[in-house]
Design a protein around this motif. Sequence first.
Motif, PDB file in Angstrom:
ATOM      1  N   LYS A 150      38.284  26.836  -6.623  1.00 28.87           N
ATOM      2  CA  LYS A 150      38.206  28.143  -7.281  1.00 28.87           C
ATOM      3  C   LYS A 150      39.602  28.746  -7.488  1.00 28.87           C
ATOM      4  O   LYS A 150      39.913  29.287  -8.548  1.00 28.87           O
ATOM      5  CB  LYS A 150      37.324  29.084  -6.470  1.00 28.87           C
ATOM      6  CG  LYS A 150      36.931  30.326  -7.226  1.00 28.87           C
ATOM      7  CD  LYS A 150      36.085  31.251  -6.380  1.00 28.87           C
ATOM      8  CE  LYS A 150      34.636  30.909  -6.518  1.00 28.87           C
ATOM      9  NZ  LYS A 150      33.756  31.903  -5.885  1.00 28.87           N
ATOM     10  N   GLU A 201      41.309  42.391 -17.881  1.00 28.44           N
ATOM     11  CA  GLU A 201      40.021  43.081 -17.778  1.00 28.44           C
ATOM     12  C   GLU A 201      39.019  42.512 -18.787  1.00 28.44           C
ATOM     13  O   GLU A 201      37.844  42.325 -18.473  1.00 28.44           O
ATOM     14  CB  GLU A 201      40.193  44.592 -18.002  1.00 28.44           C
ATOM     15  CG  GLU A 201      41.012  45.293 -16.936  1.00 28.44           C
ATOM     16  CD  GLU A 201      42.535  45.074 -17.091  1.00 28.44           C
ATOM     17  OE1 GLU A 201      42.989  44.732 -18.203  1.00 28.44           O
ATOM     18  OE2 GLU A 201      43.237  45.214 -16.086  1.00 28.44           O
ATOM     19  N   ILE A 212      37.918  39.040 -17.546  1.00 27.22           N
ATOM     20  CA  ILE A 212      37.013  39.139 -16.403  1.00 27.22           C
ATOM     21  C   ILE A 212      35.600  39.486 -16.874  1.00 27.22           C
ATOM     22  O   ILE A 212      34.621  38.887 -16.433  1.00 27.22           O
ATOM     23  CB  ILE A 212      37.535  40.159 -15.365  1.00 27.22           C
ATOM     24  CG1 ILE A 212      38.783  39.599 -14.680  1.00 27.22           C
ATOM     25  CG2 ILE A 212      36.449  40.523 -14.344  1.00 27.22           C
ATOM     26  CD1 ILE A 212      39.516  40.589 -13.816  1.00 27.22           C
ATOM     27  N   GLN A 213      35.492  40.428 -17.797  1.00 24.93           N
ATOM     28  CA  GLN A 213      34.184  40.810 -18.321  1.00 24.93           C
ATOM     29  C   GLN A 213      33.514  39.621 -19.018  1.00 24.93           C
ATOM     30  O   GLN A 213      32.334  39.349 -18.821  1.00 24.93           O
ATOM     31  CB  GLN A 213      34.304  41.999 -19.291  1.00 24.93           C
ATOM     32  CG  GLN A 213      32.979  42.487 -19.819  1.00 24.93           C
ATOM     33  CD  GLN A 213      32.032  42.939 -18.713  1.00 24.93           C
ATOM     34  OE1 GLN A 213      32.441  43.530 -17.712  1.00 24.93           O
ATOM     35  NE2 GLN A 213      30.750  42.641 -18.873  1.00 24.93           N
ATOM     36  N   TYR A 214      34.290  38.899 -19.815  1.00 25.92           N
ATOM     37  CA  TYR A 214      33.756  37.732 -20.525  1.00 25.92           C
ATOM     38  C   TYR A 214      33.267  36.675 -19.537  1.00 25.92           C
ATOM     39  O   TYR A 214      32.182  36.120 -19.691  1.00 25.92           O
ATOM     40  CB  TYR A 214      34.817  37.146 -21.449  1.00 25.92           C
ATOM     41  CG  TYR A 214      34.373  35.896 -22.148  1.00 25.92           C
ATOM     42  CD1 TYR A 214      33.450  35.938 -23.180  1.00 25.92           C
ATOM     43  CD2 TYR A 214      34.862  34.651 -21.748  1.00 25.92           C
ATOM     44  CE1 TYR A 214      33.025  34.779 -23.816  1.00 25.92           C
ATOM     45  CE2 TYR A 214      34.440  33.482 -22.377  1.00 25.92           C
ATOM     46  CZ  TYR A 214      33.525  33.563 -23.407  1.00 25.92           C
ATOM     47  OH  TYR A 214      33.109  32.417 -24.016  1.00 25.92           O
ATOM     48  N   LEU A 215      34.067  36.397 -18.511  1.00 24.70           N
ATOM     49  CA  LEU A 215      33.699  35.383 -17.526  1.00 24.70           C
ATOM     50  C   LEU A 215      32.461  35.792 -16.731  1.00 24.70           C
ATOM     51  O   LEU A 215      31.623  34.958 -16.411  1.00 24.70           O
ATOM     52  CB  LEU A 215      34.868  35.097 -16.585  1.00 24.70           C
ATOM     53  CG  LEU A 215      36.067  34.401 -17.234  1.00 24.70           C
ATOM     54  CD1 LEU A 215      37.229  34.332 -16.260  1.00 24.70           C
ATOM     55  CD2 LEU A 215      35.695  33.027 -17.735  1.00 24.70           C
ATOM     56  N   LYS A 216      32.329  37.084 -16.438  1.00 21.85           N
ATOM     57  CA  LYS A 216      31.132  37.566 -15.730  1.00 21.85           C
ATOM     58  C   LYS A 216      29.887  37.309 -16.570  1.00 21.85           C
ATOM     59  O   LYS A 216      28.852  36.895 -16.061  1.00 21.85           O
ATOM     60  CB  LYS A 216      31.249  39.058 -15.419  1.00 21.85           C
ATOM     61  CG  LYS A 216      32.126  39.371 -14.236  1.00 21.85           C
ATOM     62  CD  LYS A 216      32.170  40.863 -14.002  1.00 21.85           C
ATOM     63  CE  LYS A 216      33.067  41.209 -12.843  1.00 21.85           C
ATOM     64  NZ  LYS A 216      33.180  42.666 -12.655  1.00 21.85           N
ATOM     65  N   GLU A 217      30.004  37.567 -17.870  1.00 18.54           N
ATOM     66  CA  GLU A 217      28.868  37.356 -18.767  1.00 18.54           C
ATOM     67  C   GLU A 217      28.552  35.870 -18.911  1.00 18.54           C
ATOM     68  O   GLU A 217      27.389  35.484 -19.009  1.00 18.54           O
ATOM     69  CB  GLU A 217      29.160  37.960 -20.141  1.00 18.54           C
ATOM     70  CG  GLU A 217      29.213  39.474 -20.132  1.00 18.54           C
ATOM     71  CD  GLU A 217      29.715  40.057 -21.438  1.00 18.54           C
ATOM     72  OE1 GLU A 217      29.824  39.317 -22.439  1.00 18.54           O
ATOM     73  OE2 GLU A 217      30.005  41.267 -21.460  1.00 18.54           O
ATOM     74  N   GLY A 231      29.327  33.310 -16.711  1.00 12.67           N
ATOM     75  CA  GLY A 231      28.834  32.735 -15.462  1.00 12.67           C
ATOM     76  C   GLY A 231      29.736  31.621 -14.949  1.00 12.67           C
ATOM     77  O   GLY A 231      30.317  30.858 -15.718  1.00 12.67           O
ATOM     78  N   THR A 232      29.837  31.530 -13.635  1.00 15.07           N
ATOM     79  CA  THR A 232      30.717  30.565 -12.982  1.00 15.07           C
ATOM     80  C   THR A 232      30.351  29.128 -13.305  1.00 15.07           C
ATOM     81  O   THR A 232      31.216  28.309 -13.610  1.00 15.07           O
ATOM     82  CB  THR A 232      30.681  30.769 -11.453  1.00 15.07           C
ATOM     83  OG1 THR A 232      31.015  32.125 -11.169  1.00 15.07           O
ATOM     84  CG2 THR A 232      31.668  29.862 -10.753  1.00 15.07           C
TER      85      THR A 232
END
Length: 129
Positions: free
Chosen positions: A4, A23, A26-31, A33-34
């Motif tokens: 990670k 920022e 981060i928002q894009y990656l949250k949407e 998914g890992t």
Amino acid sequence: MIRKDDLLKELLVLFKKYGIEIEEAIQYLKELGTKAVLAAWGYTEIECQQYTFKELMKWIQDNFNQNKHSAASVTKEMQDGKIILKCCFLNKNKEPLAEIGDLFLKVKTDSICDDLKNNFGNKDMIIIE
């Protein structure tokens, strides 16, 4: 498997390179998914008119890890008039590495060079050691 911390460092470099604000990323990656990010991280797709054995060997040599890999498996199939090549590495037990984050190459091409044709012969899979 990708750690990670290493993934985050590489992502930060990419964000800076393309002028993406942290920022926003981060928002894009949250949407996204890992799991999706990790799966895509090791995935390469190429679309071209002709693919050569030399190009395949370069990808394999550039990504081969002698501590982890024993060989590469390359399959060939036809799909919608295109040749589809799929390449993944084999572990030390000669099993495909197909977990999230493992390297994978997919090539969509109109044709392959004679050298690559000769390596496949009448088979749909080759192993390159």
